[in-house]
Design a protein around this motif. Sequence first.
Motif, mmCIF file in Angstrom:
data_model
loop_
_atom_site.group_PDB
_atom_site.id
_atom_site.type_symbol
_atom_site.label_atom_id
_atom_site.label_comp_id
_atom_site.label_asym_id
_atom_site.label_seq_id
_atom_site.Cartn_x
_atom_site.Cartn_y
_atom_site.Cartn_z
ATOM 1 N N ARG A 88 0.842 -1.197 0.000
ATOM 2 C CA ARG A 88 0.000 0.000 0.000
ATOM 3 C C ARG A 88 0.877 1.247 0.000
ATOM 4 O O ARG A 88 1.978 1.245 0.555
ATOM 5 N N GLY A 89 0.382 2.299 -0.614
ATOM 6 C CA GLY A 89 1.115 3.554 -0.644
ATOM 7 C C GLY A 89 0.176 4.731 -0.781
ATOM 8 O O GLY A 89 -0.991 4.572 -1.177
ATOM 9 N N SER A 90 0.667 5.911 -0.426
ATOM 10 C CA SER A 90 -0.123 7.136 -0.581
ATOM 11 C C SER A 90 0.821 8.286 -0.892
ATOM 12 O O SER A 90 2.000 8.254 -0.516
ATOM 13 N N PHE A 108 -4.602 16.675 -3.502
ATOM 14 C CA PHE A 108 -5.318 15.405 -3.439
ATOM 15 C C PHE A 108 -4.439 14.357 -2.767
ATOM 16 O O PHE A 108 -3.220 14.334 -2.962
ATOM 17 N N MET A 109 -5.071 13.496 -1.981
ATOM 18 C CA MET A 109 -4.389 12.337 -1.430
ATOM 19 C C MET A 109 -4.678 11.152 -2.344
ATOM 20 O O MET A 109 -5.833 10.753 -2.514
ATOM 21 N N VAL A 110 -3.618 10.630 -2.938
ATOM 22 C CA VAL A 110 -3.743 9.507 -3.860
ATOM 23 C C VAL A 110 -3.318 8.239 -3.139
ATOM 24 O O VAL A 110 -2.249 8.200 -2.512
ATOM 25 N N GLY A 111 -4.143 7.216 -3.198
ATOM 26 C CA GLY A 111 -3.831 5.945 -2.549
ATOM 27 C C GLY A 111 -3.717 4.816 -3.558
ATOM 28 O O GLY A 111 -4.365 4.829 -4.609
ATOM 29 N N ALA A 112 -2.866 3.838 -3.246
ATOM 30 C CA ALA A 112 -2.687 2.681 -4.120
ATOM 31 C C ALA A 112 -2.608 1.414 -3.283
ATOM 32 O O ALA A 112 -1.966 1.396 -2.230
ATOM 33 N N THR A 113 -3.259 0.360 -3.751
ATOM 34 C CA THR A 113 -3.190 -0.949 -3.109
ATOM 35 C C THR A 113 -2.823 -1.982 -4.162
ATOM 36 O O THR A 113 -3.489 -2.092 -5.200
ATOM 37 N N TYR A 114 -1.728 -2.686 -3.905
ATOM 38 C CA TYR A 114 -1.262 -3.717 -4.830
ATOM 39 C C TYR A 114 -1.316 -5.067 -4.113
ATOM 40 O O TYR A 114 -0.718 -5.232 -3.052
ATOM 41 N N LYS A 115 -2.025 -6.026 -4.688
ATOM 42 C CA LYS A 115 -2.074 -7.385 -4.177
ATOM 43 C C LYS A 115 -1.544 -8.319 -5.257
ATOM 44 O O LYS A 115 -1.985 -8.236 -6.418
ATOM 45 N N VAL A 116 -0.604 -9.147 -4.889
ATOM 46 C CA VAL A 116 0.033 -10.039 -5.860
ATOM 47 C C VAL A 116 -1.019 -10.905 -6.545
ATOM 48 O O VAL A 116 -1.834 -11.559 -5.893
ATOM 49 N N GLY A 117 -1.016 -10.853 -7.873
ATOM 50 C CA GLY A 117 -1.961 -11.646 -8.652
ATOM 51 C C GLY A 117 -3.257 -10.940 -8.954
ATOM 52 O O GLY A 117 -4.112 -11.483 -9.663
ATOM 53 N N GLN A 118 -3.446 -9.701 -8.444
ATOM 54 C CA GLN A 118 -4.664 -8.953 -8.691
ATOM 55 C C GLN A 118 -4.345 -7.605 -9.334
ATOM 56 O O GLN A 118 -3.231 -7.098 -9.229
ATOM 57 N N ALA A 120 -4.189 -3.661 -9.781
ATOM 58 C CA ALA A 120 -3.963 -2.578 -8.814
ATOM 59 C C ALA A 120 -5.236 -1.764 -8.600
ATOM 60 O O ALA A 120 -6.038 -1.566 -9.515
ATOM 61 N N GLU A 121 -5.413 -1.298 -7.362
ATOM 62 C CA GLU A 121 -6.564 -0.460 -7.013
ATOM 63 C C GLU A 121 -6.068 0.921 -6.589
ATOM 64 O O GLU A 121 -5.181 1.037 -5.739
ATOM 65 N N TYR A 122 -6.648 1.972 -7.191
ATOM 66 C CA TYR A 122 -6.243 3.341 -6.891
ATOM 67 C C TYR A 122 -7.439 4.137 -6.373
ATOM 68 O O TYR A 122 -8.592 3.858 -6.717
ATOM 69 N N SER A 123 -7.127 5.144 -5.562
ATOM 70 C CA SER A 123 -8.161 6.059 -5.075
ATOM 71 C C SER A 123 -7.575 7.462 -5.053
ATOM 72 O O SER A 123 -6.358 7.648 -4.950
#
Length: 265
Positions: A88-90, A108-118, A120-123
Amino acid sequence: MKPRTRIQKEVVRLSSGLPELTDKQKAYAFEHCFKHHAYRTKGGTITCSECGHRWKGEHTLAETICGCSCPHCGKELEILDTRKRVFRGSAYYEIITTRKGYQVLRYFMVGATYKVGQKAEYSIREVVQWWIAPNGKTEVIARLRAMHTMYYDLWTEWSDMDLRSNKMLKAYNIDAYKTYPAMRIIPELRRNGFKGAFHELTPYEFFTAILTDSKKETLLKAGQTEMFRYAVISNINLHEYWNSIKICIRNGYHIADASMWCDLV
């Protein structure tokens, strides 16, 4: 905070009419606010952080040094050897624009979630707006901050973007990780010396300095950028040094170390 002055009422009214981020602006934030990795296991299996595609690496040393491209989505990736599964990162992202004669800094606060094999999800969520009038007067609109924590800029996401009274709070003076390259600037800032560079200052510090202080404006236009930057961050009384500074400007002497120069003077 309830708006009371004319400028506060105008800023609140104009803020509600700011446009939503475009897909291009969002894509720039997601692309440039984070490093994009390929996660490699001990057995040599590589997983793309963007699309989740997996493949077997072939050139271990070359991939480690030069990175690789995902064969599925084409994203350029840096190799990261790890067994970790979730990342996860922001980061702060900034858009510099104008609205009805005001210079507007949107953060803006930008967020990222990386899960191996899936995939990426950003906000992305707006947290702070600085409104700067041509005469240098400012108002800030922001979300509430979580209290009683060690982080002064931990924003309460469910809170509204509202006018705030504590304008000098450090949390509002944001040094964004990335700024959207297409900037809109009011003519007063270009008149006062802004040419695109912030000289290691935040846009809020830079813009308010050249709009409210003619001596700092003169330093910038004369090319004394180190002295200009030092005057902004240290808040020294420029009047005490002004005669000596004018001698430097007239004789083409560039002040390279402003702190030492002030001590010597």
